[in-house]
Write a protein that holds these residues in place. Structure first.
Motif: not given
Length: 140
Positions: A125-140
């Motif tokens: 299988a292809v070697a993959t990575e997963v990045l998980e991020i959190t945030h406080h909301g959307f902006t422009d």
């Protein structure tokens, strides 16, 4: 004016305070939820007020095959140890030709987790990575 196929292959770019962390082929979790509180009005039995209270935002998971940009992700995650700085981020959805489909700005971004590849010589299988991020909301 030519119309572009909205079903064409899409990939994603991630930038933290304007610095690119590279391209990802998967992105999930771009969502928000408004909590609703119900209030009954006295004397009006046929109506219940639906009042918004909090807005919550889910974590975002970005996936890709391992690339040289993985070092940039590791550097960003390591920077949390020296003090929390909550930068802004932009996730851009791009077509195969590099043209922009959509862009989401994120406020107060923080890495939650990073998962590297499982290196197993018996698995092609292809070697993959997963990045998980959190945030406080959307902006422009």
């Amino acid at each position: 004016m030519s119309r572009q196929d909205p079903g064409s292959t899409v990939f994603f770019s991630l930038a933290i305070d304007g610095e690119s962390l590279g391209y990802f082929n998967g992105c999930e979790g771009l969502s928000s939820q408004v909590e609703i509180e119900q209030r009954q009005e006295g004397g009006n039995n046929g109506f219940v007020w639906q009042l918004p209270t909090r807005v919550s935002f889910s974590n975002i998971r970005l996936t890709r095959p391992i690339t040289p940009d993985t070092a940039k992700v590791a550097k960003w995650i390591s920077s949390v140890q020296t003090g929390i700085k909550r930068p802004t981020a932009q996730i851009s959805a791009l077509r195969a030709d590099g043209s922009l489909v959509a862009r989401w700005g994120l406020i107060d971004v923080l890495p939650v987790s990073w998962q590297g590849p499982t290196l197993d010589p018996s698995s092609p299988a292809v070697a993959t990575e997963v990045l998980e991020i959190t945030h406080h909301g959307f902006t422009d």
